[in-house]
Design an enzyme around this catalytic site. Sequence first.
Site, PDB file in Angstrom:
ATOM      1  N   TYR A   1      -0.761  -1.084  -2.602  1.00 27.48           N
ATOM      2  CA  TYR A   1       0.014  -1.884  -1.649  1.00 27.48           C
ATOM      3  C   TYR A   1      -0.870  -2.479  -0.549  1.00 27.48           C
ATOM      4  O   TYR A   1      -0.432  -2.659   0.575  1.00 27.48           O
ATOM      5  CB  TYR A   1       1.165  -1.054  -1.056  1.00 27.48           C
ATOM      6  CG  TYR A   1       2.009  -0.391  -2.127  1.00 27.48           C
ATOM      7  CD1 TYR A   1       2.848  -1.167  -2.923  1.00 27.48           C
ATOM      8  CD2 TYR A   1       1.955   0.979  -2.373  1.00 27.48           C
ATOM      9  CE1 TYR A   1       3.609  -0.570  -3.938  1.00 27.48           C
ATOM     10  CE2 TYR A   1       2.713   1.575  -3.377  1.00 27.48           C
ATOM     11  CZ  TYR A   1       3.534   0.794  -4.156  1.00 27.48           C
ATOM     12  OH  TYR A   1       4.276   1.369  -5.143  1.00 27.48           O
TER      13      TYR A   1
ATOM     14  N   GLU B   1       6.650   6.771 -13.495  1.00 26.38           N
ATOM     15  CA  GLU B   1       6.216   5.435 -13.034  1.00 26.38           C
ATOM     16  C   GLU B   1       5.331   5.545 -11.794  1.00 26.38           C
ATOM     17  O   GLU B   1       5.686   5.059 -10.718  1.00 26.38           O
ATOM     18  CB  GLU B   1       7.442   4.595 -12.643  1.00 26.38           C
ATOM     19  CG  GLU B   1       8.265   4.070 -13.779  1.00 26.38           C
ATOM     20  CD  GLU B   1       9.572   3.451 -13.287  1.00 26.38           C
ATOM     21  OE1 GLU B   1       9.899   3.548 -12.087  1.00 26.38           O
ATOM     22  OE2 GLU B   1      10.280   2.884 -14.121  1.00 26.38           O
TER      23      GLU B   1
ATOM     24  N   ARG C   1       0.300  -2.247   5.926  1.00 23.36           N
ATOM     25  CA  ARG C   1       0.988  -0.959   5.947  1.00 23.36           C
ATOM     26  C   ARG C   1       1.049  -0.302   7.336  1.00 23.36           C
ATOM     27  O   ARG C   1       2.093   0.256   7.686  1.00 23.36           O
ATOM     28  CB  ARG C   1       0.401  -0.010   4.896  1.00 23.36           C
ATOM     29  CG  ARG C   1       0.525  -0.592   3.461  1.00 23.36           C
ATOM     30  CD  ARG C   1       0.243   0.437   2.381  1.00 23.36           C
ATOM     31  NE  ARG C   1       1.280   1.447   2.334  1.00 23.36           N
ATOM     32  CZ  ARG C   1       1.180   2.647   2.853  1.00 23.36           C
ATOM     33  NH1 ARG C   1       0.054   3.022   3.433  1.00 23.36           N
ATOM     34  NH2 ARG C   1       2.186   3.493   2.808  1.00 23.36           N
TER      35      ARG C   1
ATOM     36  N   GLY D   1       2.596   4.630  -9.150  1.00 28.07           N
ATOM     37  CA  GLY D   1       1.862   3.436  -8.725  1.00 28.07           C
ATOM     38  C   GLY D   1       0.744   3.866  -7.803  1.00 28.07           C
ATOM     39  O   GLY D   1      -0.426   3.966  -8.173  1.00 28.07           O
TER      40      GLY D   1
ATOM     41  N   CYS E   1      -2.988 -12.829  15.136  1.00 29.79           N
ATOM     42  CA  CYS E   1      -2.369 -13.061  16.445  1.00 29.79           C
ATOM     43  C   CYS E   1      -1.079 -12.267  16.596  1.00 29.79           C
ATOM     44  O   CYS E   1       0.015 -12.842  16.668  1.00 29.79           O
ATOM     45  CB  CYS E   1      -2.108 -14.542  16.634  1.00 29.79           C
ATOM     46  SG  CYS E   1      -3.617 -15.478  16.569  1.00 29.79           S
ATOM     47  N   GLU E   2      -1.206 -10.967  16.583  1.00 27.63           N
ATOM     48  CA  GLU E   2      -0.080 -10.041  16.741  1.00 27.63           C
ATOM     49  C   GLU E   2      -0.624  -8.789  17.412  1.00 27.63           C
ATOM     50  O   GLU E   2      -1.637  -8.246  16.944  1.00 27.63           O
ATOM     51  CB  GLU E   2       0.459  -9.579  15.369  1.00 27.63           C
ATOM     52  CG  GLU E   2       0.996 -10.637  14.468  1.00 27.63           C
ATOM     53  CD  GLU E   2       2.470 -10.947  14.688  1.00 27.63           C
ATOM     54  OE1 GLU E   2       3.177 -10.128  15.312  1.00 27.63           O
ATOM     55  OE2 GLU E   2       2.881 -12.017  14.223  1.00 27.63           O
TER      56      GLU E   2
HETATM   57  C1  PLP Z   1      11.328   1.856  -9.458  1.00 34.85           C
HETATM   58  C2  PLP Z   1      10.001   2.260  -8.919  1.00 34.85           C
HETATM   59  N1  PLP Z   1       9.161   2.940  -9.710  1.00 34.85           N
HETATM   60  C3  PLP Z   1       7.941   3.303  -9.278  1.00 34.85           C
HETATM   61  C4  PLP Z   1       7.514   3.013  -7.995  1.00 34.85           C
HETATM   62  C5  PLP Z   1       6.141   3.441  -7.612  1.00 34.85           C
HETATM   63  O1  PLP Z   1       6.097   4.238  -6.519  1.00 34.85           O
HETATM   64  P1  PLP Z   1       4.712   4.862  -6.048  1.00 34.85           P
HETATM   65  O2  PLP Z   1       3.769   3.738  -5.873  1.00 34.85           O
HETATM   66  O3  PLP Z   1       5.034   5.528  -4.788  1.00 34.85           O
HETATM   67  O4  PLP Z   1       4.274   5.805  -7.116  1.00 34.85           O
HETATM   68  C6  PLP Z   1       8.355   2.320  -7.135  1.00 34.85           C
HETATM   69  C7  PLP Z   1       7.966   2.041  -5.736  1.00 34.85           C
HETATM   70  O5  PLP Z   1       8.271   2.800  -4.861  1.00 34.85           O
HETATM   71  C8  PLP Z   1       9.633   1.929  -7.603  1.00 34.85           C
HETATM   72  O6  PLP Z   1      10.456   1.241  -6.832  1.00 34.85           O
HETATM   73  N1  LYS Z   2       5.035  -0.799  -0.280  1.00 32.61           N
HETATM   74  C1  LYS Z   2       5.335   0.565  -0.021  1.00 32.61           C
HETATM   75  C2  LYS Z   2       5.716   1.360  -1.224  1.00 32.61           C
HETATM   76  C3  LYS Z   2       6.477   0.611  -2.231  1.00 32.61           C
HETATM   77  C4  LYS Z   2       7.877   0.983  -2.336  1.00 32.61           C
HETATM   78  C5  LYS Z   2       8.404   0.357  -3.571  1.00 32.61           C
HETATM   79  N2  LYS Z   2       9.692   0.861  -3.941  1.00 32.61           N
HETATM   80  C6  LYS Z   2       4.186   1.221   0.682  1.00 32.61           C
HETATM   81  O1  LYS Z   2       3.165   0.644   0.868  1.00 32.61           O
HETATM   82  O2  LYS Z   2       4.258   2.350   1.054  1.00 32.61           O
END
Ligand code: PLP
Ligand code: LYS
Length: 425
Positions: free
Chosen positions: A384, A284, A324, A286, A355-356
Amino acid sequence: MQTNAQHHLEIGGVDTLDLAQTYGTPLYVYDVALIRQRIQAFKKVFEDRGLDYHISYASKAFSVLAMYRLLKEAGIGADVVSGGEIYTAQQAGFEMSQTSFNGNNKSRAELVQAVEAGVGHIILDNFHEIDLLEEVLTAADTKMKVLLRLAPGISAHTHEYDMTGQIDSKFGFDIQSGQAEAALTKVLAAKHLVYQGIHAHIGSQIFETVGFEKAADALIKMAVLFKTKFDVTTEVINVGGGFGVRYSTADTPLAPQTYVEDIVDEISRQVKANDLTMPAIWIEPGRSIVAEAGTTLYTIGSRKDIPDVRSYLAVDGGMGDNIRPALYQAKYEAALCNDPEAQPTQTVSIAGKYCESGDMLIWNQPLPQTKPGDVLATFVTGAYGYAMANNYNRNPRPAVVFVENGQSQLVVQRESFADLIHLDK
Ligand SMILES: Cc1ncc(COP(=O)(O)O)c(C=O)c1O
Ligand SMILES: N[C@@H](CCCC[NH3+])C(=O)O
């Protein structure tokens, strides 16, 4: 970093100064070819080994219609975590059987929506959800394939907020205390739940493979236990995402596919050693699919020089389009679009317009001289960034463009002031 004949920063064959001129700033720009390359590199690992696999892009990293369309074209699946992501995928014409649904507190309404939408797999996170989903499926008189999300008790080396696989985590069934076994018992007793396999996601922005290997080992151990104690075959092992990317020179990630090669090799070894049938391996990713493809363009505005202390250079965005740095002390790097390779002559800190005091994008960035109106690019903002964008201080969220082969395409319109009050009564 690519430059053109005018020495301007170029992305996907398009001059970034033209993009800023055409679409305004702040602007998220995605190099589509890079997203395609990342997906292909992941696919290749599995295909070279002739494995049964599924890549479920973690939509939370960047979830818009155009992204689901791109995934569909590239032939991979998507993981969704909310009714909103399910809806967006559906509206994009995404094949919903190719989605999985994660989350630690899916509501009844979201489970109904998922069942009606034809989501392929639900990744069960807790006992309450097992009951809720069984009720929803009974009412709908249908079945659902499920995976069990397990908390393998592994602390990944990353920011505390990005750790998810440790024992003290809100996600998944704990292995050590026997919750995982209890969850399987409950799933097997439920008439409408079809057990397919197990899942673990240890965290995000991880640079080493050892945590993933340990998680894979823990999952295989559970598959063995489920086989011997319950005579149940685990057809899917989902190792989650979390593969790190390079935000700044201080980061030293492996090539994205290297994580997967290691995990796959470890699973293959353990499967052999334990005399199991090889399961389908799911990942998975992202961030590792979209982060490096994204660049944010800003226009430089005011400046404050505090002698012997610091120079603040402010841009027209900040924590509303990239939270981030404020949330995880994340580090980024920037360059001037009109000549990204010019020698730096100063060190400035890039401030946002919110404003931070914490609304800082980059501390101590070397840059050539700048003037108001110059366009600044921050790199690796594809994951993200837009996904976590917000309207703080009533700032509209920026537009998103896809660029490829010298062409740009607006995929998300810039919010207007009218959009901001759209839902106000
Ligand atoms: C269940 C799950 N799968 C996949 C991801 C994707 O993570 P990343 O974007 O770090 O690959 C996340 C986020 O951390 C997650 O919570
Ligand atoms: N939002 C986070 C990662 C997502 C985590 C999700 N489980 C970041 O920008 O690093």
